[in-house]
Design an enzyme around this catalytic site. Sequence first.
Site, PDB file in Angstrom:
ATOM      1  N   SER A 142     -34.755  62.015  37.536  1.00 42.31           N
ATOM      2  CA  SER A 142     -34.451  62.858  36.375  1.00 42.31           C
ATOM      3  C   SER A 142     -32.959  62.721  36.115  1.00 42.31           C
ATOM      4  CB  SER A 142     -34.794  64.309  36.731  1.00 42.31           C
ATOM      5  OG  SER A 142     -34.200  65.212  35.831  1.00 42.31           O
ATOM      6  N   TYR A 155     -35.153  71.610  42.548  1.00 44.48           N
ATOM      7  CA  TYR A 155     -35.470  70.428  41.720  1.00 44.48           C
ATOM      8  C   TYR A 155     -34.299  69.446  41.746  1.00 44.48           C
ATOM      9  CZ  TYR A 155     -37.291  67.883  37.596  1.00 44.48           C
ATOM     10  OH  TYR A 155     -37.778  66.929  36.733  1.00 44.48           O
TER      11      TYR A 155
HETATM   12  P1  NAD Z   1     -46.834  67.173  33.837  1.00 47.11           P
HETATM   13  O1  NAD Z   1     -46.934  68.585  34.270  1.00 47.11           O
HETATM   14  O2  NAD Z   1     -47.256  66.803  32.471  1.00 47.11           O
HETATM   15  O3  NAD Z   1     -47.636  66.234  34.866  1.00 47.11           O
HETATM   16  C1  NAD Z   1     -47.480  66.358  36.244  1.00 47.11           C
HETATM   17  C2  NAD Z   1     -48.763  65.912  36.921  1.00 47.11           C
HETATM   18  O4  NAD Z   1     -48.538  65.974  38.334  1.00 47.11           O
HETATM   19  C3  NAD Z   1     -49.973  66.818  36.613  1.00 47.11           C
HETATM   20  O5  NAD Z   1     -51.093  66.030  36.244  1.00 47.11           O
HETATM   21  C4  NAD Z   1     -50.216  67.549  37.942  1.00 47.11           C
HETATM   22  O6  NAD Z   1     -51.604  67.832  38.161  1.00 47.11           O
HETATM   23  C5  NAD Z   1     -49.690  66.527  38.936  1.00 47.11           C
HETATM   24  N1  NAD Z   1     -49.319  67.137  40.214  1.00 47.11           N
HETATM   25  C6  NAD Z   1     -48.589  68.240  40.436  1.00 47.11           C
HETATM   26  N2  NAD Z   1     -48.486  68.477  41.752  1.00 47.11           N
HETATM   27  C7  NAD Z   1     -49.167  67.485  42.387  1.00 47.11           C
HETATM   28  C8  NAD Z   1     -49.427  67.174  43.737  1.00 47.11           C
HETATM   29  N3  NAD Z   1     -48.988  67.953  44.739  1.00 47.11           N
HETATM   30  N4  NAD Z   1     -50.153  66.065  44.007  1.00 47.11           N
HETATM   31  C9  NAD Z   1     -50.628  65.272  43.024  1.00 47.11           C
HETATM   32  N5  NAD Z   1     -50.438  65.533  41.712  1.00 47.11           N
HETATM   33  C10 NAD Z   1     -49.705  66.625  41.401  1.00 47.11           C
HETATM   34  O7  NAD Z   1     -45.309  66.775  34.120  1.00 47.11           O
HETATM   35  P2  NAD Z   1     -44.375  65.575  33.591  1.00 47.11           P
HETATM   36  O8  NAD Z   1     -43.364  66.173  32.717  1.00 47.11           O
HETATM   37  O9  NAD Z   1     -45.186  64.432  33.126  1.00 47.11           O
HETATM   38  O10 NAD Z   1     -43.621  65.206  34.966  1.00 47.11           O
HETATM   39  C11 NAD Z   1     -43.876  64.038  35.705  1.00 47.11           C
HETATM   40  C12 NAD Z   1     -42.638  63.723  36.535  1.00 47.11           C
HETATM   41  O11 NAD Z   1     -41.541  63.472  35.664  1.00 47.11           O
HETATM   42  C13 NAD Z   1     -42.200  64.834  37.496  1.00 47.11           C
HETATM   43  O12 NAD Z   1     -41.782  64.269  38.717  1.00 47.11           O
HETATM   44  C14 NAD Z   1     -41.023  65.441  36.771  1.00 47.11           C
HETATM   45  O13 NAD Z   1     -40.118  66.059  37.649  1.00 47.11           O
HETATM   46  C15 NAD Z   1     -40.439  64.216  36.102  1.00 47.11           C
HETATM   47  N6  NAD Z   1     -39.558  64.491  34.977  1.00 47.11           N
HETATM   48  C16 NAD Z   1     -40.022  65.157  33.891  1.00 47.11           C
HETATM   49  C17 NAD Z   1     -39.166  65.394  32.840  1.00 47.11           C
HETATM   50  C18 NAD Z   1     -39.610  66.145  31.616  1.00 47.11           C
HETATM   51  O14 NAD Z   1     -38.745  66.531  30.833  1.00 47.11           O
HETATM   52  N7  NAD Z   1     -40.902  66.338  31.379  1.00 47.11           N
HETATM   53  C19 NAD Z   1     -37.839  64.961  32.893  1.00 47.11           C
HETATM   54  C20 NAD Z   1     -37.392  64.286  34.015  1.00 47.11           C
HETATM   55  C21 NAD Z   1     -38.266  64.040  35.056  1.00 47.11           C
END
Ligand code: NAD
Length: 260
Positions: A142, A155
């Site tokens: 991130s 985080y």
């Molecule tokens: P999201 O909530 O849309 O998807 C996350 C997925 O992870 C979900 O399907 C959930 O069921 C799954 N999950 C959660 N805990 C789990 C576990 N213990 N085991 C297996 N699966 C699990 O979120 P997103 O925004 O797509 O985030 C995905 C990644 O991207 C994360 O690591 C997040 O920190 C990172 N990220 C997101 C953003 C943002 O702005 N959305 C920015 C930077 C980084």
Amino acid sequence: MRLKDKVAFVTGAASGIGREIADTYAREGAAVAIADMNQDAAMAAAADIVAKGGKAIGLACDVTDEAQVEAAVEATVKQLGGVDILVSNAGIQIVHPIEDFTYAEWKKMLAIHLDGAFLTTRACYRHMIASGKGGSIIYMGSVHSKQASVLKAPYVTAKHGLLGLAKTIAKEGAQHKIRANVICPGFVLTPLVKKQIPEQAATLGISQDDVVKKVMLKDTVDGEFTTVADVAEVALLFAAFPTNALTGQSLIVSHGWSME
Ligand code: NAD
């Protein structure tokens, strides 16, 4: 077809960024294992790829559970013929001022983001060595791998930690043709972020519109959210890159929010 004959294991691929990466990899010719703790959504995502002519399987996998990770990677190798790409992407967000975090919340955040990265790495890494082909390991970091924001102590800590893991795997893995890199997205409007907007508004005492404009997108060059497609494009670059020239790196995709 930049990933023809490759097999990818993508965690958290039932939603948001992971889902888009799985779709993109499948379009580029990879067989994709959609590993997510939400089994129904993982199966539905895999069925969707298959309906479009791609190859995918859905697997129930909590990345913090050693036995489940081992079993999911074994199932991938058995059903899809190996594993060439790992995207360690599963993640959640919990926001509080540091003094309000419970120890259980702290440990849960580090378990999903760091223990999950370790367990999936180890399981895939062993197969990448055994195949003799090496592979590409990609961590979902991130902008918070590079800088901090208020309310996000675990985080930010975990996302910084992924940089250390990737650099170490890059050094250890080079002899096996295993590369490791980190993608560092800015805010992407997925369920993870949509949930934070009202929470941050309540904690900071400002409107939801101000959370978006004055907190999340304040330092971008154009006030825009990064998209899942933007992040998937970087995930494709890291997965398809042919040599060890691109390893141990972190790439920020954030509309210029961070330029470190
Ligand atoms: P999201 O909530 O849309 O998807 C996350 C997925 O992870 C979900 O399907 C959930 O069921 C799954 N999950 C959660 N805990 C789990 C576990 N213990 N085991 C297996 N699966 C699990 O979120 P997103 O925004 O797509 O985030 C995905 C990644 O991207 C994360 O690591 C997040 O920190 C990172 N990220 C997101 C953003 C943002 O702005 N959305 C920015 C930077 C980084």
